[in-house]
Scaffold this motif. Structure first.
Motif, mmCIF file in Angstrom:
data_model
loop_
_atom_site.group_PDB
_atom_site.id
_atom_site.type_symbol
_atom_site.label_atom_id
_atom_site.label_comp_id
_atom_site.label_asym_id
_atom_site.label_seq_id
_atom_site.Cartn_x
_atom_site.Cartn_y
_atom_site.Cartn_z
ATOM 1 N N GLU A 99 1.107 -1.391 -0.319
ATOM 2 C CA GLU A 99 -0.164 0.139 0.293
ATOM 3 C C GLU A 99 0.832 0.880 0.294
ATOM 4 N N ALA A 100 0.519 2.413 -0.561
ATOM 5 C CA ALA A 100 1.374 3.466 -0.532
ATOM 6 C C ALA A 100 0.039 5.212 -1.207
ATOM 7 N N ASP A 101 0.360 6.006 -0.128
ATOM 8 C CA ASP A 101 -0.623 6.651 -0.216
ATOM 9 C C ASP A 101 0.090 7.263 -1.941
ATOM 10 N N ILE A 102 -1.206 7.827 -2.660
ATOM 11 C CA ILE A 102 -0.685 7.834 -3.708
ATOM 12 C C ILE A 102 -1.275 9.799 -4.157
ATOM 13 N N LEU A 103 -0.276 10.345 -4.932
ATOM 14 C CA LEU A 103 -1.008 12.125 -5.296
ATOM 15 C C LEU A 103 -1.428 12.099 -6.590
ATOM 16 N N GLY A 104 -1.639 11.248 -7.263
ATOM 17 C CA GLY A 104 -2.447 11.018 -9.136
ATOM 18 C C GLY A 104 -2.933 9.582 -9.536
ATOM 19 N N PHE A 105 -3.073 9.728 -10.513
ATOM 20 C CA PHE A 105 -4.051 8.487 -11.729
ATOM 21 C C PHE A 105 -3.122 8.667 -12.874
ATOM 22 N N THR A 106 -1.983 6.886 -12.151
ATOM 23 C CA THR A 106 -1.411 6.763 -13.695
ATOM 24 C C THR A 106 -1.277 5.585 -13.468
ATOM 25 N N ARG A 107 -0.039 4.697 -14.235
ATOM 26 C CA ARG A 107 -0.135 3.265 -13.986
ATOM 27 C C ARG A 107 1.318 3.025 -12.629
ATOM 28 N N TYR A 108 0.321 2.184 -12.392
ATOM 29 C CA TYR A 108 1.384 1.455 -10.713
ATOM 30 C C TYR A 108 1.667 0.196 -11.268
ATOM 31 N N ALA A 109 2.757 -0.513 -10.805
ATOM 32 C CA ALA A 109 3.456 -1.957 -10.582
ATOM 33 C C ALA A 109 3.233 -2.511 -9.113
ATOM 34 N N VAL A 110 3.459 -3.512 -8.372
ATOM 35 C CA VAL A 110 3.791 -4.596 -8.017
ATOM 36 C C VAL A 110 5.889 -4.936 -8.129
ATOM 37 N N ALA A 111 6.884 -4.315 -7.908
ATOM 38 C CA ALA A 111 7.629 -4.707 -7.929
ATOM 39 C C ALA A 111 8.682 -4.819 -7.023
#
Length: 112
Positions: A99-111
């Motif tokens: 989990e993470a706090d995000i500041l906007g929408f884009t592409r995300y991945a778990v790595a």
């Protein structure tokens, strides 16, 4: 709002999540470029429990895979051709999620 101004109470916005790559756990959130108030970021949880525990792909689950699992975090990419950037993340092994706090929408991945 369509003109880039903040949403007012009662406004709605269609949010779409697309799994771009199931093997690499890449997701894309739209509308791309949607930004959140830095004082009230959105919280993103990405689960990885359905992925193979053989993270290094050598054919067996070993201590090396356990080490890689402990390094999992969320990464962000603005466009498909842009570099990936590590996002400050929290790993929850009991729930198989990052989990993470995000500041906007884009592409995300778990790595790792």
């Amino acid at each position: 709002a369509a003109d880039g101004s903040p949403l007012a109470p009662g406004d709605s916005l269609l949010i779409t999540l697309t799994v771009v790559d199931t093997l690499k756990l890449i997701t894309q959130f739209e509308p791309s470029g949607l930004a959140f108030n830095p004082n009230r970021p959105a919280r993103l949880w990405l689960k990885f429990g359905e992925s193979s525990p053989d993270l290094n792909g050598d054919g067996s689950v070993t201590a090396a895979d356990t080490t890689l699992i402990s390094a999992l975090c969320i990464w962000r990419q603005e466009q498909a051709t842009d570099p990936w950037y590590k996002v400050a993340s929290t790993l929850n092994l009991a729930e198989f999620e990052v989990e993470a706090d995000i500041l906007g929408f884009t592409r995300y991945a778990v790595a790792y």
